[in-house]
Design an enzyme around this catalytic site. Structure first.
Site: not given
Ligand code: NDP
Ligand code: OXD
Length: 308
Positions: A223, A271
Site C-alpha cells: 500500500r 496500482h
Molecule cells: P494477508 O492478510 O494474507 O497477509 C498480510 C501479511 O502481513 C501477514 O503475513 C501478516 O503477518 C503481515 N503483517 C501484518 N501486519 C504486520 C506487522 N505489523 N508486522 C509484520 N507483519 C505484518 O494479506 P495478503 O497477502 O492477501 O495481501 C497483502 C496486501 O497486499 C493487501 O493488504 C494489500 O494492501 C496489498 N495488495 C496490493 C495489490 C496491488 O495491486 N498492488 C493487490 C492485492 C493486494 P501474520 O502472517 O503474522 O498475520
Molecule cells: C487489493 C488491491 O487490495 O488491488 O486487492 O490493491
C-alpha cells in the site's frame, strides 16, 4: 438473497455473470440502483463512500473486492458484520508474477542493461545467480507466501518478515519488531506485501532503509501509505537504495509533480500489480455466502483488532 456491487474499475457485467454462474439463486443490484435497502444482505465493494454501508439494515457480510481492506476499515460507521478479504487464486498469481518480474529485473541488472542499450554501449554486466541473491519479503500472508514459493523455486536466498512467527519451507522467517532488523540486514532486494494498518503505515522510511545493505532495491506493491516517498528519493540519492519499483503511492493517482515519475532509478506502475478475476473469484464468494446462510463462519474474515 441479494448482493449489492460497487466497483472501482471492475466491470459489473463480468462479476454478475460469474457470480450467477456460481450461485444462480443470488440476486444482484448495482450500487446506484439498490432498490429496497432492506433486501440487501451482502455487499461486494471497493471503496464505498464513508457511512454508506449503514443504509442496509439487513447486511450479513461485506466482501472486499480487494485483498486489502483499508478502504473499508477507514469507515468509522462500518456495520458490525464480518468483513471478508478477497482471496482469489488468480489475484495471487498476478501478484506473484509482478514480484517475480521485478525481483528478476533487479537481480539480472536489467535497468542498467537497458540504459546501456540506449547509449549503444557494449559492457558486460554479469549477475550472480539466485542462490547468492538475498531477497526479503515483508508480509508472509496469502500473497507473500505464494511469491516466496516461486522465488524459492528459482533458488533465491529468501527471508520473510511477519507479525507472528512462521515456518515456511526455504524461507528464513523473522517476525515482530525484534525480527525486523536482522531481516533487513540480510536483504538485498526488499519486497513489501504488507497491509496498511496503524502498525505498518510509514514503515518504509529512512530509518528502515538505513538498516538495509548499501545499494539495496525496494519493491512495494503493498500500500502507498506504507512508504515515505521523500525518504525513498533521499535514499536513492544517497545510494542507500539503488532502485525502487513502486505500484502504490501515498496519494493515487500519483501527482504529475512527483519526482518519482522521472527518477532514472524508479519504476512506477499504476496500482496494477494484481486484481481479482471474476471467473476465478466468484466461487469463493458464493461458497462463503453459502457458509453464512448455513450459520457457519465465513472464511478469510478480517481480524478487526489487527486491522487486516
Ligand atoms: P494477508 O492478510 O494474507 O497477509 C498480510 C501479511 O502481513 C501477514 O503475513 C501478516 O503477518 C503481515 N503483517 C501484518 N501486519 C504486520 C506487522 N505489523 N508486522 C509484520 N507483519 C505484518 O494479506 P495478503 O497477502 O492477501 O495481501 C497483502 C496486501 O497486499 C493487501 O493488504 C494489500 O494492501 C496489498 N495488495 C496490493 C495489490 C496491488 O495491486 N498492488 C493487490 C492485492 C493486494 P501474520 O502472517 O503474522 O498475520
Ligand atoms: C487489493 C488491491 O487490495 O488491488 O486487492 O490493491
Amino acid at each position: 438473497m441479494t448482493l449489492i456491487f460497487k466497483s472501482g474499475l471492475d466491470p459489473y457485467d463480468r462479476w454478475r455473470k460469474a457470480l450467477l454462474a456460481a450461485m444462480p439463486e443470488l440476486k444482484m443490484r448495482e450500487w446506484d440502483e439498490p432498490g429496497d435497502a432492506a433486501d440487501i444482505e451482502f455487499a461486494l465493494v471497493w471503496k464505498p463512500p464513508l457511512g454508506a454501508l449503514r443504509q442496509f439494515p439487513n447486511l450479513k457480510a461485506v466482501f472486499s473486492l480487494g485483498a486489502g481492506v483499508d478502504h473499508l476499515l477507514c469507515d468509522p460507521d462500518l456495520p458490525d458484520v464480518p468483513v471478508i478479504r478477497m482471496v482469489d487464486p488468480e489475484l495471487t498469481r498476478g501478484m506473484t508474477e509482478y514480484v517475480t518480474l521485478h525481483v528478476l529485473r533487479y537481480h539480472r541488472a536489467q535497468p542498467a542493461l537497458e540504459a546501456q542499450q540506449r547509449d549503444k554501449q557494449w559492457r558486460e554486466i554479469f549477475s550472480k545467480t539466485a542462490p547468492k541473491r538475498q531477497v526479503g519479503i515483508m508480509g508472509l500472508g496469502v500473497l507473500g507466501t505464494d511469491a516466496a514459493r516461486i522465488l524459492n523455486e528459482i533458488g533465491f536466498d529468501l527471508a520473510g518478515w511477519s507479525r507472528l512467527p512462521k515456518n515456511l519451507p526455504g524461507v528464513a522467517c523473522f517476525s515482530g519488531s525484534d525480527g525486523l532488523e536482522p531481516f533487513l540486514a540480510r536483504t538485498e532486494i526488499l519486497v513489501c506485501l504488507l497491509p496498511s494498518t496503524v502498525s505498518t503505515q510509514g514503515i518504509l522510511n529512512e530509518d528502515l532503509f538505513m538498516k538495509l545493505p548499501e545499494g539495496a532495491y525496494l519493491i512495494n506493491a503493498g500500500r502507498g501509505d506504507l512508504q515515505k516517498e521523500d525518504d525513498i528519493v533521499a535514499a536513492l540519492e544517497s545510494g542507500r537504495l539503488h532502485g525502487a519499483t513502486l505500484d502504490v503511492f501515498e496519494s493515487e493517482p500519483l501527482s504529475k509533480q512527483s519526482p518519482l515519475w522521472s527518477h532514472p532509478r524508479v519504476t512506477v506502475t499504476p496500482h496494477i500489480a494484481a486484481y481479482a478475476q471474476p471467473w476465478s473469484a466468484a466461487k469463493g464468494i458464493a461458497d462463503n455466502i453459502k457458509r453464512i446462510q448455513k450459520g457457519d463462519a465465513p472464511l478469510h474474515t478480517v481480524d478487526m483488532t489487527a486491522g487486516y
